[in-house]
Design a protein around this motif. Structure first.
Motif, PDB file in Angstrom:
ATOM      1  N   THR A 197       0.825  -1.205   0.000  1.00  0.00           N
ATOM      2  CA  THR A 197       0.000   0.000   0.000  1.00  0.00           C
ATOM      3  C   THR A 197       0.866   1.265   0.000  1.00  0.00           C
ATOM      4  O   THR A 197       0.634   2.186  -0.779  1.00  0.00           O
ATOM      5  CB  THR A 197      -0.942   0.009   1.221  1.00  0.00           C
ATOM      6  N   GLY A 198       1.854   1.293   0.873  1.00  0.00           N
ATOM      7  CA  GLY A 198       2.748   2.451   0.944  1.00  0.00           C
ATOM      8  C   GLY A 198       3.501   2.674  -0.342  1.00  0.00           C
ATOM      9  O   GLY A 198       3.635   3.806  -0.818  1.00  0.00           O
ATOM     10  N   TRP A 199       4.000   1.599  -0.927  1.00  0.00           N
ATOM     11  CA  TRP A 199       4.736   1.688  -2.190  1.00  0.00           C
ATOM     12  C   TRP A 199       3.819   2.196  -3.302  1.00  0.00           C
ATOM     13  O   TRP A 199       4.205   3.049  -4.100  1.00  0.00           O
ATOM     14  CB  TRP A 199       5.323   0.326  -2.539  1.00  0.00           C
ATOM     15  N   PHE A 200       2.595   1.698  -3.339  1.00  0.00           N
ATOM     16  CA  PHE A 200       1.636   2.144  -4.342  1.00  0.00           C
ATOM     17  C   PHE A 200       1.378   3.642  -4.211  1.00  0.00           C
ATOM     18  O   PHE A 200       1.442   4.386  -5.197  1.00  0.00           O
ATOM     19  CB  PHE A 200       0.319   1.367  -4.193  1.00  0.00           C
ATOM     20  N   ILE A 201       1.105   4.091  -3.003  1.00  0.00           N
ATOM     21  CA  ILE A 201       0.790   5.498  -2.771  1.00  0.00           C
ATOM     22  C   ILE A 201       1.968   6.386  -3.144  1.00  0.00           C
ATOM     23  O   ILE A 201       1.831   7.354  -3.891  1.00  0.00           O
ATOM     24  CB  ILE A 201       0.365   5.722  -1.305  1.00  0.00           C
ATOM     25  N   GLU A 202       3.147   6.063  -2.629  1.00  0.00           N
ATOM     26  CA  GLU A 202       4.318   6.898  -2.881  1.00  0.00           C
ATOM     27  C   GLU A 202       4.675   6.915  -4.363  1.00  0.00           C
ATOM     28  O   GLU A 202       4.935   7.972  -4.928  1.00  0.00           O
ATOM     29  CB  GLU A 202       5.503   6.404  -2.036  1.00  0.00           C
ATOM     30  N   SER A 203       4.667   5.769  -5.005  1.00  0.00           N
ATOM     31  CA  SER A 203       5.087   5.731  -6.411  1.00  0.00           C
ATOM     32  C   SER A 203       4.083   6.425  -7.320  1.00  0.00           C
ATOM     33  O   SER A 203       4.471   7.143  -8.242  1.00  0.00           O
ATOM     34  CB  SER A 203       5.350   4.296  -6.867  1.00  0.00           C
ATOM     35  N   LEU A 204       2.795   6.253  -7.066  1.00  0.00           N
ATOM     36  CA  LEU A 204       1.802   6.894  -7.928  1.00  0.00           C
ATOM     37  C   LEU A 204       1.790   8.404  -7.741  1.00  0.00           C
ATOM     38  O   LEU A 204       1.787   9.162  -8.716  1.00  0.00           O
ATOM     39  CB  LEU A 204       0.411   6.309  -7.681  1.00  0.00           C
ATOM     40  N   ILE A 205       1.834   8.869  -6.508  1.00  0.00           N
ATOM     41  CA  ILE A 205       1.808  10.313  -6.287  1.00  0.00           C
ATOM     42  C   ILE A 205       3.077  10.967  -6.827  1.00  0.00           C
ATOM     43  O   ILE A 205       3.009  12.041  -7.423  1.00  0.00           O
ATOM     44  CB  ILE A 205       1.566  10.652  -4.801  1.00  0.00           C
ATOM     45  N   THR A 206       4.223  10.332  -6.650  1.00  0.00           N
ATOM     46  CA  THR A 206       5.443  10.936  -7.198  1.00  0.00           C
ATOM     47  C   THR A 206       5.383  11.006  -8.719  1.00  0.00           C
ATOM     48  O   THR A 206       5.800  12.003  -9.306  1.00  0.00           O
ATOM     49  CB  THR A 206       6.725  10.208  -6.750  1.00  0.00           C
ATOM     50  N   GLU A 207       4.858   9.984  -9.364  1.00  0.00           N
ATOM     51  CA  GLU A 207       4.742  10.034 -10.828  1.00  0.00           C
ATOM     52  C   GLU A 207       3.842  11.179 -11.264  1.00  0.00           C
ATOM     53  O   GLU A 207       4.143  11.885 -12.233  1.00  0.00           O
ATOM     54  CB  GLU A 207       4.208   8.714 -11.379  1.00  0.00           C
ATOM     55  N   LEU A 208       2.749  11.361 -10.558  1.00  0.00           N
ATOM     56  CA  LEU A 208       1.820  12.440 -10.902  1.00  0.00           C
ATOM     57  C   LEU A 208       2.447  13.810 -10.693  1.00  0.00           C
ATOM     58  O   LEU A 208       2.367  14.693 -11.554  1.00  0.00           O
ATOM     59  CB  LEU A 208       0.544  12.316 -10.060  1.00  0.00           C
ATOM     60  N   VAL A 209       3.098  13.996  -9.556  1.00  0.00           N
ATOM     61  CA  VAL A 209       3.655  15.308  -9.238  1.00  0.00           C
ATOM     62  C   VAL A 209       4.897  15.609 -10.070  1.00  0.00           C
ATOM     63  O   VAL A 209       5.090  16.747 -10.519  1.00  0.00           O
ATOM     64  CB  VAL A 209       3.957  15.406  -7.725  1.00  0.00           C
TER      65      VAL A 209
END
Length: 121
Positions: free
Chosen positions: A26-38
């Motif tokens: 879950t943490g990896w999903f959140i961090e990786s997706l938000i960083t890609e977006l930002v």
């Protein structure tokens, strides 16, 4: 830059928080997706990302997907994907790593445009 923050995220999840496999996922999903977006907002301009307004569609879609990403682990059906609600400190750590990634990318971008862009053209 991405690989460095991948390792920082892994280390934070595994060694600092001793995350369970579901928390790690879950943490990896959140961090990786938000960083890609930002990061898409950061690299699209030579200027500081917040000083150069992106197109409305890009900005709105980015904000919507960030919102969805943040609430997704707390939805009732999410266990189907192996995600779990994250404790607040862990969620804050993922958001903090994202902010550090943005800062590091802005600094790298500034260095690139100051020292490398002229050499390429």
């Amino acid at each position: 830059m991405s690989s460095i923050f991948d390792f920082l995220t892994f280390g934070t999840l595994l060694f600092l928080f001793r995350a369970s496999p579901s928390e790690f996922r879950t943490g990896w999903f959140i961090e990786s997706l938000i960083t890609e977006l930002v990061i898409a907002l950061v690299v699209r301009t030579r200027h500081l990302f917040f000083r150069s307004r992106p197109g409305t569609l890009l900005l709105v879609s980015t904000l919507i997907f960030i919102g969805i990403t943040l609430i997704l682990p707390y939805l009732p059906f999410i266990s189907l994907f192996g995600f779990v609600p994250l404790p607040a400190p862990l969620m804050l750590a993922m958001l903090g790593l994202t902010m550090l990634y943005v800062l590091a990318t802005e600094l790298t971008k500034k260095y690139f445009y100051a020292h490398m862009a002229d050499a390429i053209t």
